[in-house]
Design an enzyme around this catalytic site. Structure first.
Site, short mmCIF file in Angstrom:
data_model
loop_
_atom_site.label_atom_id
_atom_site.label_comp_id
_atom_site.label_asym_id
_atom_site.label_seq_id
_atom_site.Cartn_x
_atom_site.Cartn_y
_atom_site.Cartn_z
N TYR A 150 26.92 52.53 58.18
CA TYR A 150 26.45 51.58 56.97
C TYR A 150 27.62 51.90 56.09
CZ TYR A 150 22.88 50.36 53.34
OH TYR A 150 22.26 49.92 52.31
N GLY A 212 13.30 69.81 50.42
CA GLY A 212 13.11 69.08 49.51
C GLY A 212 13.57 68.95 48.07
N THR A 215 17.55 65.30 45.90
CA THR A 215 17.11 64.30 44.91
C THR A 215 17.41 63.02 45.11
OG1 THR A 215 19.15 64.31 43.38
CG2 THR A 215 17.37 66.01 42.99
N ARG A 216 16.46 62.03 44.60
CA ARG A 216 16.90 60.45 44.65
C ARG A 216 16.52 60.05 43.23
NH1 ARG A 216 19.03 61.95 48.60
NH2 ARG A 216 19.13 60.98 50.35
P1 NAD Z 1 15.58 44.57 54.79
O1 NAD Z 1 15.98 45.43 56.20
O2 NAD Z 1 14.51 44.64 54.21
O3 NAD Z 1 16.65 43.43 54.54
C1 NAD Z 1 17.62 43.03 55.11
C2 NAD Z 1 17.62 41.67 55.66
O4 NAD Z 1 18.91 41.33 56.45
C3 NAD Z 1 16.47 41.63 56.86
O5 NAD Z 1 15.64 40.50 56.64
C4 NAD Z 1 17.38 41.39 58.17
O6 NAD Z 1 16.60 40.80 59.24
C5 NAD Z 1 18.68 40.62 57.80
N1 NAD Z 1 19.72 40.79 58.71
C6 NAD Z 1 20.18 42.08 58.93
N2 NAD Z 1 21.24 41.69 59.91
C7 NAD Z 1 21.34 40.63 59.61
C8 NAD Z 1 22.23 39.50 60.33
N3 NAD Z 1 23.26 39.91 61.20
N4 NAD Z 1 22.15 38.11 60.29
C9 NAD Z 1 21.07 37.55 59.60
N5 NAD Z 1 20.48 38.50 58.80
C10 NAD Z 1 20.14 39.80 58.92
O7 NAD Z 1 16.48 45.63 53.56
P2 NAD Z 1 16.72 45.75 52.07
O8 NAD Z 1 16.10 46.98 51.71
O9 NAD Z 1 15.95 44.37 51.69
O10 NAD Z 1 18.00 45.53 51.91
C11 NAD Z 1 18.87 44.28 51.48
C12 NAD Z 1 20.06 44.76 51.17
O11 NAD Z 1 20.13 45.37 49.97
C13 NAD Z 1 21.07 45.23 52.14
O12 NAD Z 1 22.31 44.57 52.39
C14 NAD Z 1 21.08 46.58 51.70
O13 NAD Z 1 22.11 47.23 52.28
C15 NAD Z 1 20.93 46.57 50.44
N6 NAD Z 1 20.65 47.82 49.49
C16 NAD Z 1 19.19 48.08 49.66
C17 NAD Z 1 18.68 49.13 49.10
C18 NAD Z 1 17.19 49.58 48.73
O14 NAD Z 1 17.02 50.51 48.07
N7 NAD Z 1 16.50 48.68 49.32
C19 NAD Z 1 19.67 50.18 48.58
C20 NAD Z 1 21.09 49.75 48.50
C21 NAD Z 1 21.44 48.63 49.26
N1 UDP Z 2 12.83 62.12 53.47
C1 UDP Z 2 11.84 63.03 53.54
N2 UDP Z 2 10.54 62.50 54.47
C2 UDP Z 2 10.43 61.28 54.96
C3 UDP Z 2 11.57 60.68 54.83
C4 UDP Z 2 12.69 60.98 54.04
O1 UDP Z 2 11.73 64.22 53.06
O2 UDP Z 2 9.69 61.11 55.68
C5 UDP Z 2 14.14 62.26 52.48
C6 UDP Z 2 15.33 61.99 53.37
O3 UDP Z 2 15.79 63.31 54.08
C7 UDP Z 2 16.26 61.84 52.02
C8 UDP Z 2 15.23 61.14 51.11
O4 UDP Z 2 13.92 61.61 51.36
O5 UDP Z 2 16.66 63.06 51.55
C9 UDP Z 2 15.49 59.73 50.91
O6 UDP Z 2 15.30 59.08 52.17
P1 UDP Z 2 15.15 57.44 52.57
O7 UDP Z 2 15.22 57.50 53.90
O8 UDP Z 2 14.30 57.10 51.55
O9 UDP Z 2 16.48 57.00 51.85
P2 UDP Z 2 18.33 57.39 51.37
O10 UDP Z 2 18.29 57.71 50.08
O11 UDP Z 2 18.52 58.85 52.24
O12 UDP Z 2 19.10 56.46 51.94
#
Ligand code: NAD
Ligand code: UDP
Length: 318
Positions: A150, A212, A215-216
């Site tokens: 990723y 635990g 942090t996030r």
């Molecule tokens: P999600 O899994 O809900 O959404 C991703 C979508 O992309 C899904 O609908 C999936 O089917 C589609 N997808 C994946 N691979 C594909 C492909 N090859 N072709 C077509 N569609 C495809 O995840 P999300 O949380 O909504 O994340 C969306 C974007 O935001 C991602 O790029 C992710 O890396 C980024 N992002 C999300 C977070 C978060 O906290 N949610 C944090 C950082 C970055």
């Molecule tokens: N985590 C946890 N219990 C769970 C799921 C996640 O303690 O059931 C922790 C995980 O180890 C990480 C943090 O929560 O340190 C955030 O995890 P998440 O998978 O939401 O996303 P990340 O920020 O790691 O991408």
């Protein structure tokens, strides 16, 4: 504008679709449903400003008609190996969405001379040695760890976006998204928010990985979408962090979830050691977004959780 949004059926993609339509734009959603859900877009049936193309962005993308903006959000996004749909279980698909998918999406932008926005991530900072994380920080990423598929794909995606900007003059944006939560997150996502909320609603102890103390900083989805929309409209090409700087340990977060749901199940340590390269801490420095976009998140954690929990209740049939 006529906008192509990849990953439209996902958590963030579907919220962004709603916002773009509400602003009067036309949206072409693209998704292959690998981690997304048709139900996230079901309410748009019959909306003439919305159309959908079922397509894997790792393959050449063809969109008929002019496009003004390409938003590339398609990528698996959960780090949890316990979830069958987490990126460690979809390693090649994750790399292809970040690398080939970004290349193809940039190709569409170039073909139509459209603007382009990449959904990048705080994960590009890896296990950060600088805290909080500014956009100028280069990160601390293990190139072969469990998250590397990723992190490295997104780092490649950022580099490619800048290459298209510098070499082909494409009008690009990069948003580095920090942990975001809200309705439409997948229940079996494996991320901490869906896990804790579902465990709490079932009256179970919440599973803490490690001690635990990691942090996030959790951002409510509406705040994030507001920031993304503002970023789309400014002329700025360097990466911009978007997230909520309110940092909390996972242990404290578990207490907040238990309190709000009135769960007396407490917590248990699920694994003594956290998984692989799970970052110790994460908090965005959002000075750039504040200045550039006049943006800051406004939804406090407790309020965001109150807005999110009913969605989980409904999906769990409670
Ligand atoms: P999600 O899994 O809900 O959404 C991703 C979508 O992309 C899904 O609908 C999936 O089917 C589609 N997808 C994946 N691979 C594909 C492909 N090859 N072709 C077509 N569609 C495809 O995840 P999300 O949380 O909504 O994340 C969306 C974007 O935001 C991602 O790029 C992710 O890396 C980024 N992002 C999300 C977070 C978060 O906290 N949610 C944090 C950082 C970055
Ligand atoms: N985590 C946890 N219990 C769970 C799921 C996640 O303690 O059931 C922790 C995980 O180890 C990480 C943090 O929560 O340190 C955030 O995890 P998440 O998978 O939401 O996303 P990340 O920020 O790691 O991408």
């Amino acid at each position: 504008m006529r906008i192509l949004l990849t990953g439209a059926a996902g958590f963030l993609g579907s919220h962004l679709t709603d916002r773009l339509l509400a602003e009067g734009h036309q949206v072409i959603g693209m998704d292959n449903f690998i981690t997304g859900n048709k139900e996230n877009l079901a309410h748009l049936a019959g909306n003439t400003n919305f159309s959908f193309i079922h397509h894997d962005v790792s393959n050449f993308i063809f969109v008929p008609g002019e496009i003004d903006y390409v938003l590339h959000f398609a990528s698996p996004a959960s780090p949890n190996p316990a979830s069958p749909l987490g990126f460690p279980n979809l390693p090649i698909q994750t790399m292809k969405a970040g690398a080939l998918g970004t290349h193809n999406s940039l190709g569409v932008a170039r073909a139509y001379n459209a603007k382009f926005l990449l959904a990048s991530t705080s994960e590009i900072y890896g296990n950060p040695l600088e805290h909080p994380q500014k956009e100028t920080y280069w990160g601390n990423v293990d190139p072969i760890g469990s998250r590397s598929v990723y992190d490295e794909a997104k780092r490649f995606a950022e580099a490619l976006t800048m290459a298209y900007h510098r070499f082909h003059n494409i009008d690009t944006r990069i948003v580095r998204i920090f942990n975001t939560y809200g309705p439409r997150m997948r229940l079996d996502d494996g991320r901490v928010v869906p896990n804790f909320i579902q465990q709490a609603l079932r009256g179970e102890p919440l599973t803490i990985y490690g001690d635990g103390s990691q942090t996030r900083s959790f951002c409510y989805v509406d705040d994030l979408i507001e920031g993304i929309y503002r970023l789309m409209l400014v002329d700025y090409h360097e990466p911009v962090n978007l997230g909520n700087p309110n940092e909390i340990s996972i242990k404290e977060f578990a207490c907040v979830v238990n309190q709000i749901t009135e769960n007396d199940g407490g917590t248990i340590v699920k694994m003594a050691k956290r998984l692989g390269d799970d970052p110790n801490r994460r908090r965005p420095d959002i000075s750039r977004a504040k200045e550039l976009l006049e943006w800051a998140p406004s939804v406090p954690l407790a309020q965001g959780l109150e807005k999110t929990i009913p969605y989980f209740r409904q999906k769990m049939g409670l």
